[in-house]
Write a protein that holds these residues in place. Structure first.
Motif, PDB file in Angstrom:
ATOM      1  N   TYR A  83      52.581  17.267   3.248  1.00 53.73           N
ATOM      2  CA  TYR A  83      51.642  16.632   4.168  1.00 53.73           C
ATOM      3  C   TYR A  83      52.206  16.573   5.584  1.00 53.73           C
ATOM      4  O   TYR A  83      51.514  16.875   6.561  1.00 53.73           O
ATOM      5  N   TYR A  84      53.482  16.193   5.700  1.00 53.10           N
ATOM      6  CA  TYR A  84      54.095  16.007   7.016  1.00 53.10           C
ATOM      7  C   TYR A  84      54.748  17.279   7.555  1.00 53.10           C
ATOM      8  O   TYR A  84      55.269  17.270   8.677  1.00 53.10           O
ATOM      9  N   ALA A  85      54.750  18.369   6.798  1.00 53.21           N
ATOM     10  CA  ALA A  85      55.462  19.579   7.211  1.00 53.21           C
ATOM     11  C   ALA A  85      55.076  20.071   8.606  1.00 53.21           C
ATOM     12  O   ALA A  85      55.967  20.392   9.413  1.00 53.21           O
ATOM     13  N   PRO A  86      53.775  20.157   8.950  1.00 61.79           N
ATOM     14  CA  PRO A  86      53.455  20.601  10.320  1.00 61.79           C
ATOM     15  C   PRO A  86      54.035  19.684  11.396  1.00 61.79           C
ATOM     16  O   PRO A  86      54.492  20.161  12.441  1.00 61.79           O
ATOM     17  N   LEU A  87      54.031  18.360  11.156  1.00 68.20           N
ATOM     18  CA  LEU A  87      54.622  17.435  12.123  1.00 68.20           C
ATOM     19  C   LEU A  87      56.132  17.658  12.235  1.00 68.20           C
ATOM     20  O   LEU A  87      56.704  17.577  13.323  1.00 68.20           O
ATOM     21  N   TYR A  88      56.767  17.916  11.105  1.00 66.42           N
ATOM     22  CA  TYR A  88      58.217  18.154  11.093  1.00 66.42           C
ATOM     23  C   TYR A  88      58.548  19.408  11.891  1.00 66.42           C
ATOM     24  O   TYR A  88      59.467  19.400  12.728  1.00 66.42           O
ATOM     25  N   MET A  89      57.812  20.483  11.645  1.00 65.19           N
ATOM     26  CA  MET A  89      58.068  21.717  12.383  1.00 65.19           C
ATOM     27  C   MET A  89      57.826  21.530  13.872  1.00 65.19           C
ATOM     28  O   MET A  89      58.578  22.025  14.715  1.00 65.19           O
ATOM     29  N   SER A  90      56.783  20.787  14.206  1.00 62.18           N
ATOM     30  CA  SER A  90      56.496  20.501  15.610  1.00 62.18           C
ATOM     31  C   SER A  90      57.595  19.648  16.231  1.00 62.18           C
ATOM     32  O   SER A  90      57.978  19.849  17.385  1.00 62.18           O
ATOM     33  N   SER A  91      58.148  18.718  15.449  1.00 63.09           N
ATOM     34  CA  SER A  91      59.162  17.803  15.982  1.00 63.09           C
ATOM     35  C   SER A  91      60.475  18.504  16.316  1.00 63.09           C
ATOM     36  O   SER A  91      61.231  18.029  17.170  1.00 63.09           O
ATOM     37  N   VAL A  92      60.763  19.627  15.653  1.00 69.23           N
ATOM     38  CA  VAL A  92      62.004  20.354  15.955  1.00 69.23           C
ATOM     39  C   VAL A  92      61.772  21.474  16.960  1.00 69.23           C
ATOM     40  O   VAL A  92      62.665  22.279  17.215  1.00 69.23           O
ATOM     41  N   GLY A  93      60.562  21.521  17.530  1.00 70.77           N
ATOM     42  CA  GLY A  93      60.304  22.413  18.654  1.00 70.77           C
ATOM     43  C   GLY A  93      59.456  23.635  18.391  1.00 70.77           C
ATOM     44  O   GLY A  93      59.256  24.458  19.296  1.00 70.77           O
ATOM     45  N   LEU A  94      58.901  23.787  17.182  1.00 70.27           N
ATOM     46  CA  LEU A  94      58.057  24.948  16.916  1.00 70.27           C
ATOM     47  C   LEU A  94      56.671  24.746  17.538  1.00 70.27           C
ATOM     48  O   LEU A  94      56.131  23.639  17.510  1.00 70.27           O
ATOM     49  N   SER A  95      56.112  25.799  18.089  1.00 69.37           N
ATOM     50  CA  SER A  95      54.758  25.747  18.639  1.00 69.37           C
ATOM     51  C   SER A  95      53.731  25.928  17.534  1.00 69.37           C
ATOM     52  O   SER A  95      54.066  26.357  16.420  1.00 69.37           O
TER      53      SER A  95
END
Length: 421
Positions: A40-52
């Motif tokens: 569920y949180y994977a997109p937020l996690y990827m965004s939080s480490v700088g992925l667009s």
């Protein structure tokens, strides 16, 4: 007394189910408590480490492209190695190892490695499904899928706790810790489940049939089974429905980012989304599924996709920052997804013959992945340009699915689909 009551409830739920189904249900929570909040949180996690969002979409399409390759190998491997051993080693490679990679991921390259490893779970998707369901009588299969889906959905009750931790410690530290715990917990679960399950009757026969074949011969055997898909009444139509639902799920990858970026909900508010999904799923399981048992599968799929279309339309109408309407709409979508997955899978397995089930099920999965490869990248590109445009496309795909379900229902007069359960 409490322990006795819970034991009685457990026995009633498991009454009539064979060993593998019972033990798969018993161990499933150890996978769900980690996978449900992390997915569920994977997109937020990827965004939080700088992925667009474009990179997130590319990762989704890369995952699907590699999944397509692994899916082509799923049938032959499952037949040659066996349902049980394939499931154990496949889960360790596709879940345990990637969990640790995700926990320490710092850049796009690390996520590529994790996605490549996790893509091999397409092999397990075949072997695990067959391990769980092959020895279950056909009228009980929707019940088993329903229980397993309910367990995974219920694990969404943990997301408010994860959301609270995120609000206090941040997205990245919280989810890194959860990925580490998930790597350890899942590994324990995989070995435990392997110890308490047995190879299925069909799995033993398949191993005997394929052990004298080379891998290329085994793959050719799989392709010959796929070529005969049309010989099985109703399988092509149900396969088309299955493929389109997988495509829709990939387009919906950005729902959490839509809720955060476009509708401006906080991480704590978003943590209640799975809770609403759990509430709806439990109500559906307890009140709706028993009443739908009397209806043919295709007519049930019409109802589920009508609800899905309604939810997709309403999501575009949710006012910015209004928590209650958002939770109601997303919970409706969750209930529609739960019903769709339960009856879609039951309908598909009902159409698979006992001989060649692994090959045909793998073929359906392979076709679904092939058609869905561009979906995540497409979703990422559209979302970057117009978040609402992406969810308008989801409305269109939902309408197409409803039309396909209606077509399947009309064909019941010629080739009746079997009852669900």
């Amino acid at each position: 007394m409490r322990g006795s009551a819970l034991d009685l409830i457990w026995r009633r739920r498991m009454d009539g189910l064979p060993r593998n189904a019972r033990n798969a249900i018993l161990t499933e929570p150890l996978w769900g408590v980690f996978a449900t909040p992390l997915l569920y949180y994977a997109p937020l996690y990827m965004s939080s480490v700088g992925l667009s969002t474009t990179q997130i979409g590319l990762l989704g399409s890369l995952f699907l492209a590699l999944s397509f390759v692994f899916q082509a190998l799923a049938g032959p491997l499952t037949n040659r190695v066996g349902r049980k051993r394939t499931t154990l080693w496949g889960d360790l490679i596709s879940w345990s190892v990637p969990m640790f990679v995700w926990a320490f991921a710092q850049n796009f390259g690390a996520f590529v490695v994790a996605a490549a490893l996790n893509a091999s779970n397409r092999i397990v998707a075949v072997s695990w499904s067959l391990l769980v369901i092959e020895d279950v009588e056909a009228p009980q299969r929707a019940r088993v899928f329903g229980i397993l889906n309910l367990i995974v959905t219920t694990c969404g009750l943990l997301t408010p706790l994860v959301g609270l931790a995120i609000s206090r410690h941040g997205v990245t530290p919280t989810l890194r810790a959860l990925y580490l715990a998930g790597g350890l917990g899942m590994t324990v679960m995989f070995f435990w489940r392997n110890a308490i399950t047995a190879e299925t009757v069909s799995g033993k026969l398949a191993r005997e049939q394929h052990k004298e074949l080379g891998f290329r011969q085994s793959l050719n055997h799989t392709l010959s089974e796929v070529g005969g898909m049309r010989r099985h009444p109703g399988l092509v139509g149900v396969t088309a429905f299955y493929v389109l639902t997988i495509f829709l799920e990939q387009l919906s990858l950005f729902q959490i980012l839509f809720l955060e970026h476009t509708l401006h909900f906080s991480a704590q508010a978003l943590s209640y989304v799975p809770v609403g999904g759990v509430a709806v799923t439990v109500l559906v399981y307890r009140l709706v599924l028993p009443r739908l048992a009397a209806f043919p599968v295709a007519r049930t799929l019409v109802l589920t996709r009508a609800l899905g279309l309604m939810g997709a339309v309403l999501l575009l109408l949710v006012p910015v920052g209004q928590l209650t309407p958002m939770l109601l709409v997303v919970s409706l979508l969750g209930g529609a997804t739960f019903l769709t997955q339960t009856y879609r899978d039951a309908a598909l397995f009902a159409r698979l013959p006992s001989a060649g089930a692994a090959d045909l099920y793998s073929a359906v999965q392979t076709l679904a992945l092939l058609c869905s490869v561009p979906a995540a990248a497409l979703a990422g590109a559209i979302f970057a340009a117009s978040p609402r445009g992406l969810f308008a496309l989801i409305v269109a795909v939902s309408a197409l699915l409803l039309g396909l379900a209606l077509w399947l229902a009309r064909r019941e007069h010629q080739r009746p689909l079997p009852d669900a359960a």
